[in-house]
Scaffold this motif. Structure first.
Motif, PDB file in Angstrom:
ATOM      1  N   ALA A 133       0.565  -1.319  -0.132  1.00 42.98           N
ATOM      2  CA  ALA A 133      -0.120   0.053   0.305  1.00 42.98           C
ATOM      3  C   ALA A 133       0.978   1.008  -0.257  1.00 42.98           C
ATOM      4  O   ALA A 133       0.946   2.423  -1.066  1.00 42.98           O
TER       5      ALA A 133
ATOM      6  N   GLU B 176      -6.300   1.867  10.088  1.00 38.81           N
ATOM      7  CA  GLU B 176      -6.549   1.176  10.552  1.00 38.81           C
ATOM      8  C   GLU B 176      -4.915   0.609  11.150  1.00 38.81           C
ATOM      9  O   GLU B 176      -4.501  -0.565   9.799  1.00 38.81           O
TER      10      GLU B 176
ATOM     11  N   THR C  37      -8.102   4.968   4.136  1.00 40.13           N
ATOM     12  CA  THR C  37      -8.570   2.880   4.407  1.00 40.13           C
ATOM     13  C   THR C  37      -9.307   2.281   3.229  1.00 40.13           C
ATOM     14  O   THR C  37      -9.690   3.095   2.071  1.00 40.13           O
ATOM     15  N   GLY C  38      -9.260   0.982   3.223  1.00 42.48           N
ATOM     16  CA  GLY C  38     -10.122   0.275   2.415  1.00 42.48           C
ATOM     17  C   GLY C  38     -11.387   0.551   2.743  1.00 42.48           C
ATOM     18  O   GLY C  38     -12.076   0.280   1.575  1.00 42.48           O
ATOM     19  N   PHE C  39     -12.124   0.919   3.377  1.00 49.39           N
ATOM     20  CA  PHE C  39     -13.529   1.197   3.906  1.00 49.39           C
ATOM     21  C   PHE C  39     -14.377   2.215   4.957  1.00 49.39           C
ATOM     22  O   PHE C  39     -13.175   2.606   5.994  1.00 49.39           O
TER      23      PHE C  39
ATOM     24  N   GLU D  92     -15.530   3.582   6.784  1.00 53.05           N
ATOM     25  CA  GLU D  92     -17.037   3.070   7.836  1.00 53.05           C
ATOM     26  C   GLU D  92     -16.336   4.997   9.233  1.00 53.05           C
ATOM     27  O   GLU D  92     -17.420   5.551   9.753  1.00 53.05           O
ATOM     28  N   PHE D  93     -14.789   5.348   8.261  1.00 56.10           N
ATOM     29  CA  PHE D  93     -14.482   6.177   9.649  1.00 56.10           C
ATOM     30  C   PHE D  93     -14.763   7.463   9.112  1.00 56.10           C
ATOM     31  O   PHE D  93     -13.910   8.995  10.240  1.00 56.10           O
TER      32      PHE D  93
ATOM     33  N   LYS E 153      -9.085   3.319  -0.786  1.00 55.66           N
ATOM     34  CA  LYS E 153      -8.082   2.185  -1.169  1.00 55.66           C
ATOM     35  C   LYS E 153      -8.937   0.905  -2.660  1.00 55.66           C
ATOM     36  O   LYS E 153     -10.336   0.694  -2.095  1.00 55.66           O
ATOM     37  N   PRO E 154      -8.855   0.855  -3.512  1.00 60.55           N
ATOM     38  CA  PRO E 154      -7.499   1.100  -4.003  1.00 60.55           C
ATOM     39  C   PRO E 154      -7.425   2.299  -4.603  1.00 60.55           C
ATOM     40  O   PRO E 154      -8.473   2.518  -5.617  1.00 60.55           O
ATOM     41  N   TYR E 155      -6.356   2.825  -4.915  1.00 59.55           N
ATOM     42  CA  TYR E 155      -6.196   4.330  -5.544  1.00 59.55           C
ATOM     43  C   TYR E 155      -6.300   4.738  -6.570  1.00 59.55           C
ATOM     44  O   TYR E 155      -5.672   3.455  -7.150  1.00 59.55           O
TER      45      TYR E 155
ATOM     46  N   HIS F  66     -13.103  -4.587   4.330  1.00 57.47           N
ATOM     47  CA  HIS F  66     -11.866  -4.494   4.456  1.00 57.47           C
ATOM     48  C   HIS F  66     -10.586  -5.073   4.187  1.00 57.47           C
ATOM     49  O   HIS F  66      -9.879  -5.154   3.176  1.00 57.47           O
TER      50      HIS F  66
ATOM     51  N   PHE G 180     -11.414  -5.272   0.023  1.00 58.81           N
ATOM     52  CA  PHE G 180     -10.331  -2.973  -0.881  1.00 58.81           C
ATOM     53  C   PHE G 180      -9.136  -3.685  -0.153  1.00 58.81           C
ATOM     54  O   PHE G 180      -7.963  -2.927  -1.323  1.00 58.81           O
ATOM     55  N   ASN G 181      -8.580  -3.578   0.691  1.00 53.99           N
ATOM     56  CA  ASN G 181      -7.288  -4.096   0.849  1.00 53.99           C
ATOM     57  C   ASN G 181      -6.157  -4.325   0.200  1.00 53.99           C
ATOM     58  O   ASN G 181      -5.442  -4.212  -0.534  1.00 53.99           O
TER      59      ASN G 181
ATOM     60  N   ASN H 137      -5.576  -3.043  -3.141  1.00 54.93           N
ATOM     61  CA  ASN H 137      -4.907  -2.425  -3.341  1.00 54.93           C
ATOM     62  C   ASN H 137      -3.800  -3.066  -3.974  1.00 54.93           C
ATOM     63  O   ASN H 137      -2.405  -2.311  -4.274  1.00 54.93           O
TER      64      ASN H 137
END
Lengths: 250, 239
Positions: A14, A57, A83-85, A87-88, A103-105, B55, B58-59, B62
């Motif tokens: 990442a 995270e 972040t990947g998701f 929720e924050f 992400k993904p960028y 999570h 998507f990670n 990436n």
């Protein structure tokens, strides 16, 4: 103008991917990478960093708590959360992040971030409240609102048409579409009181500039007509009637 | 006389009818409980599967995006692992699958996580001959995911996960061990109790399904010590 940048993420691919894209975009100098927040804090205290790309995270301390610590130092760098998701998202903005990348960028999305950062650092000195939607200080010039996965910058006076409370959330009707935010109408009212907005009903705040017609309605109240939203029955309720009449000298 | 006999008959008939009624309703009841138990086990499984785990998704994407640039062959492998992972997550509602299939699913997951975390994550398999073993789907995989996500990932230097299946005379023993951050003692007690407010339902879900499928003597046993790691194990009876 080169932005001195630090990348903080516990995943090596990442970090590398972000570095590659940023270097492709240009105007960015990646001066370091950290795999945790504590190392990042040390670097930021020592070196002058313009912007931190901060994963949320992570081991040891999360990106959010690092952001909180950064807000307490002098001249903090600007923070872009990654972040990947999502929720924050709201937490991230409350902690003064100026952007939030999923992400993904993609290069396209990061180009927007970088040009925004450059514009900001060129024109005005950015305080960390500038983009925050939950600041209790003077209302920001522009506010950031999520529309799907994009963050739109909205000029409240020029672009927000009206706000509607619905299911404990606030729907924001703007010229760029309708967005939803978990901030009660009352908070909005406080913030935009003297900026052309008026509370007319327990469920509505309207931007006076967008009212097209005021129609006398039952029980000595008024119905407000707004272009493109003629279906919305925005009635000035009794409670808000005196203020409304006073404002329009009715 | 005739009247009295009639009464006797009708008393007897009432008793018979009541008895039969009780018997039938008891059977319906027990049938319904069985049915409900089955439905419950199914619903639990679906709940687990429907956890798309955004999570992770998507990670993983990436990570793949990085490898597309640096090592396209690896990127291709990871795409296949990701496909296998989700295929297994989303399909196969049959009651039992070969253990080897569950292990393949775990391997797909592990390979993606190793690509993400590099040498911070090391996974070792210690397997007896498991060719004949059948297990409920998604019975080991959530335990491995838990070990990685909550055991190793929060630890800066990373750690090990050991996946062990040991053959005994009348059962197989499945043991997942990690040397991660461990579970605080106060959480250990409530971990297996279903709680809709908890984000991660993996452990309680697996526990409940084991109890439903293999009876009250089965279920998960968890041993953990903070800063030392966690061991989660269960037994599969030889059918």
């Amino acid at each position: 103008m080169t932005l001195k940048t630090l990348i903080v993420d516990d995943e090596f691919p990442a970090r590398q991917e972000l570095r590659c894209i940023l270097e492709d975009i240009g105007n960015v100098e990646v001066i370091g990478e950290c795999n945790n927040g504590l190392d990042a804090l040390n670097i930021i205290r020592k070196d002058k960093i313009d912007v931190v790309f901060l994963d949320i995270e992570m081991p040891l301390i999360s990106g959010l708590s690092l952001a909180k610590q950064l807000s307490e130092i002098d001249n903090p760098p600007k923070i872009v959360f990654t972040t990947g998701f999502s929720e924050f998202a709201l937490d991230a903005f409350e902690l003064g992040g100026i952007d939030y990348i999923l992400k993904p960028y993609t290069q396209e999305r990061l180009e927007i971030t970088i040009s925004r950062l450059i514009k900001k650092s060129g024109v005005v000195k950015t305080t960390r409240d500038t983009f925050s939607v939950n600041s209790n200080k003077s209302a920001p010039a522009k506010i950031a609102l999520w529309s799907n996965d994009r963050l739109l910058l909205i000029d409240p006076e020029k672009e927000i048409i009206f706000l509607k409370a619905e299911n404990r959330k606030t729907k924001v009707f703007t010229q760029k579409g309708t967005m939803e935010i978990a901030l009660p109408l009352k908070e909005w009212e406080k913030r935009f009181k003297n900026r052309g907005f008026m509370r007319v009903h327990k469920s509505y705040i309207v931007n006076i500039a967008f009212i097209k017609e005021v129609v006398p309605w039952f029980n000595d109240t008024y119905l407000l007509k707004i272009n493109e939203y003629l279906d919305e029955e925005i009635v000035v309720s009794r409670h808000y009637l005196p203020g409304f009449k006073k404002a329009f000298q009715l | 006389m005739g009247k009295r006999e009639q009464n006797l008959n009708s008393d007897y008939e009432i008793e018979l009818a009541t008895g039969l009624g009780n018997l039938i309703s008891a059977q319906i009841e027990s049938g319904r409980i069985k049915e409900q138990t089955k439905l419950l086990a199914n619903a639990e499984l679906k709940a687990l599967q429907s956890q798309i785990n955004p999570h992770f998704l998507f990670n993983a994407l990436n990570t793949i995006s990085y490898y597309c640039r640096q090592d396209p062959k690896m990127a291709k492998k990871l795409i296949i692992y990701l496909a296998n992972y989700y295929r297994h997550n989303l399909s196969n509602l049959k009651s039992l699958i070969p253990l080897s299939q569950e292990l393949q699913h775990i391997d797909a997951y592990v390979n993606i996580e190793v690509a993400r975390f590099g040498n911070r994550l090391k996974v070792t398999y210690i397997l007896d001959d498991v060719r004949d073993v059948k297990v409920p789907p998604l019975i080991m995989q959530p335990l491995v995911e838990n070990a990685v996500k909550h055991g190793i990932q929060p630890k800066l230097e990373g750690g090990n996960v050991i996946i062990k299946v040991k053959k005994h005379d009348d059962y197989y023993e499945v043991v997942i061990t990690d040397d991660g951050v461990g579970i605080p003692e106060k959480w250990l007690k409530t971990l297996l109790i279903p709680d809709p407010n908890r984000k991660s339902i993996g452990l309680s879900n697996v526990h409940k399904r084991l109890l439903t499928i293999y009876g009250p003597d089965s279920g998960l046993s968890i041993v953990s010590k903070e800063n030392f790691g966690t061991t989660v194990s269960f037994k599969i009876p030889v059918s």
